[in-house]
Design a protein around this motif. Structure first.
Motif, PDB file in Angstrom:
ATOM      1  N   GLY A 126      -7.415  15.031   1.052  1.00 24.10           N
ATOM      2  CA  GLY A 126      -6.110  14.760   1.643  1.00 24.10           C
ATOM      3  C   GLY A 126      -5.389  13.660   0.894  1.00 24.10           C
ATOM      4  O   GLY A 126      -5.979  12.999   0.038  1.00 24.10           O
ATOM      5  N   ILE A 127      -4.117  13.491   1.235  1.00 24.56           N
ATOM      6  CA  ILE A 127      -3.321  12.448   0.600  1.00 24.56           C
ATOM      7  C   ILE A 127      -2.679  11.581   1.671  1.00 24.56           C
ATOM      8  O   ILE A 127      -2.094  12.092   2.625  1.00 24.56           O
ATOM      9  N   VAL A 128      -2.871  10.254   1.525  1.00 26.56           N
ATOM     10  CA  VAL A 128      -2.163   9.322   2.377  1.00 26.56           C
ATOM     11  C   VAL A 128      -0.921   8.893   1.611  1.00 26.56           C
ATOM     12  O   VAL A 128      -1.013   8.163   0.627  1.00 26.56           O
ATOM     13  N   ALA A 129       0.221   9.442   2.017  1.00 25.31           N
ATOM     14  CA  ALA A 129       1.485   9.131   1.331  1.00 25.31           C
ATOM     15  C   ALA A 129       2.271   8.175   2.206  1.00 25.31           C
ATOM     16  O   ALA A 129       3.048   8.598   3.058  1.00 25.31           O
ATOM     17  N   TYR A 130       2.019   6.893   1.997  1.00 21.47           N
ATOM     18  CA  TYR A 130       2.618   5.880   2.862  1.00 21.47           C
ATOM     19  C   TYR A 130       4.063   5.612   2.446  1.00 21.47           C
ATOM     20  O   TYR A 130       4.933   5.490   3.285  1.00 21.47           O
ATOM     21  N   SER A 131       4.282   5.573   1.146  1.00 24.21           N
ATOM     22  CA  SER A 131       5.647   5.307   0.665  1.00 24.21           C
ATOM     23  C   SER A 131       6.396   6.621   0.488  1.00 24.21           C
ATOM     24  O   SER A 131       5.794   7.681   0.279  1.00 24.21           O
TER      25      SER A 131
ATOM     26  N   PRO B  64     -11.244  20.056   0.946  1.00 28.88           N
ATOM     27  CA  PRO B  64     -11.320  19.457  -0.393  1.00 28.88           C
ATOM     28  C   PRO B  64     -10.787  18.032  -0.424  1.00 28.88           C
ATOM     29  O   PRO B  64     -11.230  17.219  -1.230  1.00 28.88           O
TER      30      PRO B  64
ATOM     31  N   PHE C  23       0.833  -1.203   0.000  1.00 30.12           N
ATOM     32  CA  PHE C  23       0.000   0.000   0.000  1.00 30.12           C
ATOM     33  C   PHE C  23       0.871   1.258   0.000  1.00 30.12           C
ATOM     34  O   PHE C  23       1.346   1.680   1.053  1.00 30.12           O
ATOM     35  N   PRO C  24       1.102   1.855  -1.190  1.00 33.86           N
ATOM     36  CA  PRO C  24       1.891   3.094  -1.233  1.00 33.86           C
ATOM     37  C   PRO C  24       1.120   4.295  -0.704  1.00 33.86           C
ATOM     38  O   PRO C  24       1.723   5.235  -0.191  1.00 33.86           O
ATOM     39  N   GLY C  25      -0.218   4.252  -0.831  1.00 32.94           N
ATOM     40  CA  GLY C  25      -1.005   5.366  -0.308  1.00 32.94           C
ATOM     41  C   GLY C  25      -2.366   5.493  -0.949  1.00 32.94           C
ATOM     42  O   GLY C  25      -2.818   4.609  -1.683  1.00 32.94           O
ATOM     43  N   GLY C  26      -3.037   6.587  -0.644  1.00 27.24           N
ATOM     44  CA  GLY C  26      -4.376   6.823  -1.162  1.00 27.24           C
ATOM     45  C   GLY C  26      -4.686   8.301  -1.240  1.00 27.24           C
ATOM     46  O   GLY C  26      -3.924   9.129  -0.733  1.00 27.24           O
ATOM     47  N   ILE C  27      -5.787   8.608  -1.888  1.00 31.78           N
ATOM     48  CA  ILE C  27      -6.199  10.003  -2.017  1.00 31.78           C
ATOM     49  C   ILE C  27      -7.635  10.156  -1.538  1.00 31.78           C
ATOM     50  O   ILE C  27      -8.517   9.377  -1.915  1.00 31.78           O
ATOM     51  N   VAL C  28      -7.837  11.117  -0.629  1.00 34.70           N
ATOM     52  CA  VAL C  28      -9.188  11.473  -0.228  1.00 34.70           C
ATOM     53  C   VAL C  28      -9.601  12.668  -1.089  1.00 34.70           C
ATOM     54  O   VAL C  28      -9.091  13.769  -0.913  1.00 34.70           O
ATOM     55  N   ALA C  29     -10.443  12.388  -2.071  1.00 34.88           N
ATOM     56  CA  ALA C  29     -10.883  13.447  -2.998  1.00 34.88           C
ATOM     57  C   ALA C  29     -12.309  13.821  -2.633  1.00 34.88           C
ATOM     58  O   ALA C  29     -13.263  13.239  -3.141  1.00 34.88           O
TER      59      ALA C  29
ATOM     60  N   LEU D  80      -6.810  15.374  -9.335  1.00 33.45           N
ATOM     61  CA  LEU D  80      -5.897  14.385  -8.750  1.00 33.45           C
ATOM     62  C   LEU D  80      -6.150  12.969  -9.240  1.00 33.45           C
ATOM     63  O   LEU D  80      -5.238  12.155  -9.321  1.00 33.45           O
TER      64      LEU D  80
ATOM     65  N   ALA E 204     -10.990  18.057  -6.770  1.00 33.85           N
ATOM     66  CA  ALA E 204      -9.921  17.098  -6.437  1.00 33.85           C
ATOM     67  C   ALA E 204     -10.097  15.807  -7.222  1.00 33.85           C
ATOM     68  O   ALA E 204      -9.127  15.210  -7.687  1.00 33.85           O
TER      69      ALA E 204
ATOM     70  N   VAL F 182      -2.147   6.884 -10.505  1.00 37.53           N
ATOM     71  CA  VAL F 182      -1.361   7.832  -9.704  1.00 37.53           C
ATOM     72  C   VAL F 182      -0.292   7.109  -8.887  1.00 37.53           C
ATOM     73  O   VAL F 182       0.871   7.507  -8.867  1.00 37.53           O
ATOM     74  N   PHE F 183      -0.680   6.022  -8.224  1.00 38.23           N
ATOM     75  CA  PHE F 183       0.253   5.323  -7.337  1.00 38.23           C
ATOM     76  C   PHE F 183       0.958   4.149  -8.026  1.00 38.23           C
ATOM     77  O   PHE F 183       1.778   3.469  -7.424  1.00 38.23           O
TER      78      PHE F 183
END
Lengths: 411, 411
Positions: free
Chosen positions: B296-301, B294, A293-299, A308, A304, A337-338
């Motif tokens: 957020g971003i979860v930037a885990y890596s 608006p 899991f590199p990450g996620g986006i809350v749009a 994004l 957004a 994106v990821f």
């Protein structure tokens, strides 16, 4: 198998007034049950010596072990120690060294003189064993009254757990039973219980309870003195409900999904609107998830979603933010994106406002983008804002599990 | 003020075994207290008729109202109705129409014949009022035994709430007291209680309880028959602890922060690593947040931190992902991505693995970017993975509140 009996007594006006929702009872019940105790009752009473003594008396008439939590603080309504001392006919003793160390640490922490009440936490019950508290200042105690055992723990959950770990060293251990926990989806509680009742006819001593998890399905906990016997029952459940079982060892659905993804080296990312980060929060509650899991986006805003996640503005305009079309583009967008193989997305109306006749509160569209394939879903969840957010997130995990499972199944 | 007394009885082996953590007790305690009842006890027992009758008897000797939840399902261990009937010396009556409707809805939902046990939910206690269930199939009931009142509710929290709302229509209402809830940060429970005890000397009839919120600070709940009296006490608290009080009306800190942001039209976005989405999840749990959030971003890596949040690779290399330097760049980076005035960031080691001597588990760096200004912090939180994630998120809200408050304060 003869289980020793245990009772749990929790004190605190803040709990009987509903200001604090107790979690210690559940933790202790689970731990004691796993240790082989039969927990007869969890009783929560006001900070009232008379009530506490009435409950202690009743509990110890029936149980071998009484665990008491709460009321070890440094304020006037913390009366547990003196009440236990009174019940046990013992006196309270002050630990002068500990009092000084309390005063020292308060001073260094708050740079002012410690309030006099602080010394309350330096007292202990005569003839009891002091249980140290590694994460706080309220120490617990362990005492025996004939064959009966009493454990006194602080109320704050983290401190309660730390001190209970100390108490276990002194408690007389029963023989722990074997347990198996089977988690299922897409099946009702009465159906699974009917099956179990039948199969348990030929397995005496095996007991089971079921719980219904709001967001997945029923969980069955089997317990008995014989490990093979439990394995036999689990196998028969697998034969009958293979497609519905996500665990036979008590894992949460999210843990199972993450483990499958890690094993298959499949990376995943999340695109969330109405779930607001809960999807990634559940994923990241699983240790080791960082491998996939590199990450996620809350749009949250449409802007957004477009900028994004590359959701096309035509899609947002013609179908709206809450639509399977938008959800699909969010899922594939976040995967791009990821650079992940899997993309998960949630877009819906969590309420309380923002609903309409065509799109009422609780309407949630989700999508899974998996390599070249993709799936999308529309659900209408009942409940308050948080329930809708959580149901959306967990239902998506359930569907991802199905997809991974089928893939596995069909090779 | 003379409060009528209430007792809560909860049944379920799944709770005494710690498989399900009860939340109904807390909800009912809070609601009944707000209605003016004094809740004497919350008792959780196994699904055992003898235990239940013992507790019913004891509770109704002391209380005017007994609320029972759980055991209204359609499986063999759901024995609440027959036990209540036995206790009250009444019989069970089957509602044939309701049984048919249950069977119909099961069939339409699962496309197969309903199991026989389903009909258990069609029974009710003779001479009681049936309480409809808008969100499930288990109906409750309300009955009087002389002056005493008994309410029976289903166990699943959502259904319990819906049916309890029906029960309230039949219960004899006490006179509700006035209540004020004051939330504080950066102060200890003994200190605030000392102050209150002093000021309450001149306010008889006013009672208070305190709770310590793990992630913010103590909350004080005052209750009394006279609204002006409470206002007076709240005012005196404001004079003494103005800088520590974030609410005098019971709002959560996150709600207060969101309200301040909405009033000042200040937008916020979030950049999360170890908190994994919890920061945005807490923000989006507040209705109306969409006006200022608006996304957020979860930037885990680290890759995501660099590519999505423009954290410089030199920063990541020389200071590491868990550093105030990285946190600052994450915060300003996310503010740029979403075009918000405020950017919040969290980067840390939530554990259980990933810790080192220099950077142990629990080490969390956070930052707030606010227009041209920015702040960064380093904390070491104790607890398990989730506790660390939650503490990091809530502590950041506390600091944002302080900044907003000070800004307000200095005009």
């Amino acid at each position: 198998m003869n289980h020793p009996k245990a009772a749990i007594l929790i004190t605190g006006d803040e709990i009987t007034m509903g200001i604090v929702n107790d979690t210690n009872g559940g933790y202790l019940a689970e731990t004691l049950t796993a240790m082989g105790y039969e927990v007869q009752s969890i009783v929560i009473v006001q900070d009232n010596a008379q009530f506490m003594i009435r409950e202690m008396t009743g509990a110890l008439e029936r149980a071998d072990l009484l665990v008491i939590t709460g009321g070890l603080g440094s304020t006037f309504d913390d009366i547990t120690l003196q009440t236990v001392a009174r019940y046990a006919g013992r006196s309270l003793i002050c630990d002068a060294d500990y009092r000084e160390s309390l005063e020292r640490s308060f001073k260094s922490r708050f740079r002012r003189k410690a309030p006099a009440d602080l010394e309350r936490q330096a007292y202990t019950v005569e003839g009891s064993t002091i249980l140290p508290n590694a994460v706080g200042s309220a120490r617990g105690c362990f005492l025996k009254m004939g064959a009966k055992e009493i454990v006194v723990l602080p109320g704050p959950p983290m401190e309660m757990k730390a001190v209970f770990a100390e108490a276990i060293k002194h408690m007389s251990h029963p023989e722990a039973p074997f347990m198996r926990t089977v988690g299922l989806v897409d099946i009702t509680e009465p159906e699974i219980e009917k099956t179990l009742e039948e199969s348990l006819d030929k397995h005496e001593n095996v007991k089971f309870v079921t719980r219904v998890k709001y967001y997945t399905g029923p969980t069955v906990i089997l317990s008995g003195p014989n490990e093979e016997q439990l394995e036999e029952i689990v196998t028969s459940l697998r034969e009958k409900y293979g497609e519905n079982i996500y665990t036979t060892t008590g894992e949460e659905l999210a843990d199972v999904v993450v483990k499958m993804l890690v094993e298959r080296k499949k990376t995943v990312s999340t695109a969330e609107s109405c779930s607001g980060g809960r999807l990634s929060a559940i994923l990241t509650s699983v240790p080791g998830v960082s491998a996939i899991f590199p990450g996620g986006i809350v749009a949250y805003s449409n802007e957004a979603k477009a900028s994004l996640l590359s959701v096309r503005r035509e899609t947002l305009e013609s179908f709206g933010a809450v639509s399977e079309e938008t959800a699909r583009e969010m899922a594939s967008g976040v995967a791009t994106v990821f650079g992940t193989e899997i993309g998960l997305s949630v877009s819906g109306i969590a309420g309380p406002s923002g609903g309409s006749i065509e799109k009422p509160v609780g309407l949630v569209c989700t999508a899974i983008s998996f390599g070249k394939r993709s799936w999308s879903y529309t659900d209408h969840f009942r409940g308050d804002r948080e329930t809708i957010q959580l149901r959306a997130a967990h239902t998506l995990f359930k569907r991802l599990w199905r997809i991974l499972w089928k893939e596995d199944y069909t090779g």
